[in-house]
Scaffold this active site. Sequence first.
Site, PDB file in Angstrom:
ATOM      1  N   HIS A 253       8.452 -10.413 -16.487  1.00  0.00           N
ATOM      2  CA  HIS A 253       9.264  -9.345 -17.089  1.00  0.00           C
ATOM      3  C   HIS A 253       8.322  -8.225 -17.542  1.00  0.00           C
ATOM      4  O   HIS A 253       7.259  -8.493 -18.087  1.00  0.00           O
ATOM      5  CB  HIS A 253      10.015  -9.923 -18.296  1.00  0.00           C
ATOM      6  CG  HIS A 253      10.996  -8.974 -18.916  1.00  0.00           C
ATOM      7  ND1 HIS A 253      10.623  -7.943 -19.754  1.00  0.00           N
ATOM      8  CD2 HIS A 253      12.343  -8.912 -18.821  1.00  0.00           C
ATOM      9  CE1 HIS A 253      11.711  -7.287 -20.136  1.00  0.00           C
ATOM     10  NE2 HIS A 253      12.760  -7.847 -19.584  1.00  0.00           N
ATOM     11  N   CYS A 291      13.283  -5.069 -14.609  1.00  0.00           N
ATOM     12  CA  CYS A 291      14.095  -4.665 -15.758  1.00  0.00           C
ATOM     13  C   CYS A 291      14.127  -3.138 -15.787  1.00  0.00           C
ATOM     14  O   CYS A 291      13.143  -2.494 -16.160  1.00  0.00           O
ATOM     15  CB  CYS A 291      13.518  -5.233 -17.050  1.00  0.00           C
ATOM     16  SG  CYS A 291      14.421  -4.678 -18.506  1.00  0.00           S
ATOM     17  N   HIS A 318      17.390  -6.958 -14.178  1.00  0.00           N
ATOM     18  CA  HIS A 318      18.020  -6.652 -15.462  1.00  0.00           C
ATOM     19  C   HIS A 318      18.465  -5.208 -15.360  1.00  0.00           C
ATOM     20  O   HIS A 318      17.615  -4.334 -15.176  1.00  0.00           O
ATOM     21  CB  HIS A 318      17.003  -6.727 -16.601  1.00  0.00           C
ATOM     22  CG  HIS A 318      16.624  -8.104 -17.014  1.00  0.00           C
ATOM     23  ND1 HIS A 318      15.758  -8.339 -18.058  1.00  0.00           N
ATOM     24  CD2 HIS A 318      17.023  -9.320 -16.563  1.00  0.00           C
ATOM     25  CE1 HIS A 318      15.619  -9.656 -18.214  1.00  0.00           C
ATOM     26  NE2 HIS A 318      16.363 -10.267 -17.319  1.00  0.00           N
ATOM     27  N   ASP A 371      21.913  -6.011 -18.842  1.00  0.00           N
ATOM     28  CA  ASP A 371      20.962  -6.198 -19.934  1.00  0.00           C
ATOM     29  C   ASP A 371      21.429  -5.390 -21.141  1.00  0.00           C
ATOM     30  O   ASP A 371      21.822  -4.237 -21.015  1.00  0.00           O
ATOM     31  CB  ASP A 371      19.577  -5.733 -19.476  1.00  0.00           C
ATOM     32  CG  ASP A 371      18.484  -6.214 -20.417  1.00  0.00           C
ATOM     33  OD1 ASP A 371      18.738  -7.148 -21.194  1.00  0.00           O
ATOM     34  OD2 ASP A 371      17.378  -5.652 -20.372  1.00  0.00           O
ATOM     35  N   HIS A 372      21.357  -6.001 -22.275  1.00  0.00           N
ATOM     36  CA  HIS A 372      21.755  -5.385 -23.546  1.00  0.00           C
ATOM     37  C   HIS A 372      23.147  -4.738 -23.420  1.00  0.00           C
ATOM     38  O   HIS A 372      23.730  -4.712 -22.365  1.00  0.00           O
ATOM     39  CB  HIS A 372      20.731  -4.350 -24.027  1.00  0.00           C
ATOM     40  CG  HIS A 372      19.383  -4.961 -24.273  1.00  0.00           C
ATOM     41  ND1 HIS A 372      18.285  -4.235 -24.615  1.00  0.00           N
ATOM     42  CD2 HIS A 372      18.952  -6.258 -24.225  1.00  0.00           C
ATOM     43  CE1 HIS A 372      17.241  -5.044 -24.765  1.00  0.00           C
ATOM     44  NE2 HIS A 372      17.628  -6.274 -24.522  1.00  0.00           N
ATOM     45  N   TYR A 388      22.752  -7.945 -27.840  1.00  0.00           N
ATOM     46  CA  TYR A 388      23.567  -8.863 -27.037  1.00  0.00           C
ATOM     47  C   TYR A 388      25.014  -9.000 -27.518  1.00  0.00           C
ATOM     48  O   TYR A 388      25.538 -10.113 -27.607  1.00  0.00           O
ATOM     49  CB  TYR A 388      22.875 -10.234 -26.951  1.00  0.00           C
ATOM     50  CG  TYR A 388      21.618 -10.144 -26.113  1.00  0.00           C
ATOM     51  CD1 TYR A 388      21.655 -10.323 -24.730  1.00  0.00           C
ATOM     52  CD2 TYR A 388      20.397  -9.804 -26.693  1.00  0.00           C
ATOM     53  CE1 TYR A 388      20.509 -10.189 -23.957  1.00  0.00           C
ATOM     54  CE2 TYR A 388      19.246  -9.666 -25.928  1.00  0.00           C
ATOM     55  CZ  TYR A 388      19.314  -9.858 -24.566  1.00  0.00           C
ATOM     56  OH  TYR A 388      18.189  -9.715 -23.794  1.00  0.00           O
TER      57      TYR A 388
HETATM   58  C1  DNO Z   1      15.071  -8.545 -24.774  1.00  0.00           C
HETATM   59  C2  DNO Z   1      14.581  -8.977 -23.466  1.00  0.00           C
HETATM   60  C3  DNO Z   1      13.325  -9.821 -23.555  1.00  0.00           C
HETATM   61  C4  DNO Z   1      13.046 -10.520 -22.263  1.00  0.00           C
HETATM   62  C5  DNO Z   1      11.760 -11.299 -22.293  1.00  0.00           C
HETATM   63  C6  DNO Z   1      11.456 -11.920 -20.963  1.00  0.00           C
HETATM   64  O1  DNO Z   1      16.229  -8.428 -24.935  1.00  0.00           O
HETATM   65  O2  DNO Z   1      14.421  -7.942 -22.592  1.00  0.00           O
HETATM   66  O3  DNO Z   1      13.523 -10.792 -24.520  1.00  0.00           O
HETATM   67  O4  DNO Z   1      14.058 -11.409 -22.008  1.00  0.00           O
HETATM   68  O5  DNO Z   1      10.729 -10.465 -22.625  1.00  0.00           O
HETATM   69  O6  DNO Z   1      10.337 -12.739 -21.051  1.00  0.00           O
END
Ligand code: DNO
Length: 413
Positions: A253, A291, A318, A371-372, A388
Amino acid sequence: MTKGDLIIMSNIRLKKTWRWFGENDSVQISWLKQLGIEGIVTSLHHIPSGEVWPAEEILKRKKVVEDAGLDWEIVESLPVSEAIKLGNEFRDQHIQNYKQSLKNLSEFGIKTIVYNFMPVLDWIRTDLHYVLPEGGESMLFDFQTFAAFDIYILKRPGSQKDYSPELVLKAKKVFLEMTETESEELAHNIIVKTQGFISGLKYDSIEDYKTAFLSYLEKYKLIGKEELRKNLAFFLGEIIPVAEECGINMAIHPDDPPFPVLGLPRIFSTREDMEWLEKVNPSLRNGITFCTGSFSARRDNKLPEMIKKFSHRIHFAHLRNTEFLEDGSFYESGHLKGWVDMAELVNILLSEMQKRNNEGRKDAQIPMRPDHGIKFFDEFNINAFPGYPFIGRLKGLSEIAGLEEGILKTSNL
Ligand code: DNO
């Protein structure tokens, strides 16, 4: 190629997954299948990093996921311990443990593992309640506030020299305007609140978490970019052969934010870092979690080019978007709003999946998760983990799914 082949190929869509944090999550896993979620992304957050994930614990979580009618698609994350990142005397044992965890996970059919190589902190935001012009709540990384935290709240030795004199002055003003409660909350958000639920209980039980945190930072005094790269190369040299044996895809990531912070080195923030990663271990098992939110927090990251160049080793996507403020600070702007052209990125991923399918790759379908998410309506009363909330992520997922359908229906893919 017949028309029939084309129709089959165009059925390949990104696999819709959802990050679920286990029984403490404000979202119940039983809600997810009916929403079209196809796979779960989860981790055994209660096991401290460095330790082996025992088969019984893996099985327990797998059963919860399967009872909800879903598969445990991805582990996010199997954390890399600080000892491995530092390359200290506990490294070898922790790497042995990591290998054992990979073997245990593969026995239960898990094929993709996310990890990161960011020292000390997993991600950073200075405001977890940033109100957007339309009214929802998002998250912000503000440079002045971050410098205020570093220089005046944490009082990291030597921190001033990491910022321009102008920024130091502005940070001082920000600090002086904060109440004591606000400055405590800022430190708590950065060190504890955004980390604890992701990487275990590192600071939750420590009263003086700022001092504990400073001593973690101190350990990296002699570790610069080159040393950290060396430690990642060593880790990959050990782990990737095991991943190959077990049929597991490792997916690093990116750094969030993708630039050095708190005097710590960063090694997975840019296209050059991706090139380095590929060169240091060319196995396809040495892959990437692309991501879009993390990479897009740098204006000089050209995401379409990066995603195209490394699409063959993207094992997980992501998807989210960012927007900049005038001084380069950034906030999470919603999945389709923001400076990143999400349609272009989704298009590239769709083409990659089609290409893999033509090549007969078993992993033709790339999993994604929204993501988020932005907080809306009555979610202000629900204690979701920062980033989240349920509705905002669901909105993001639907937007991306709609975008994808639109692209598939109107292009030649
Ligand atoms: C936060 C995420 C991170 C991600 C980790 C992966 O919301 O983007 O916690 O999951 O860094 O290792």
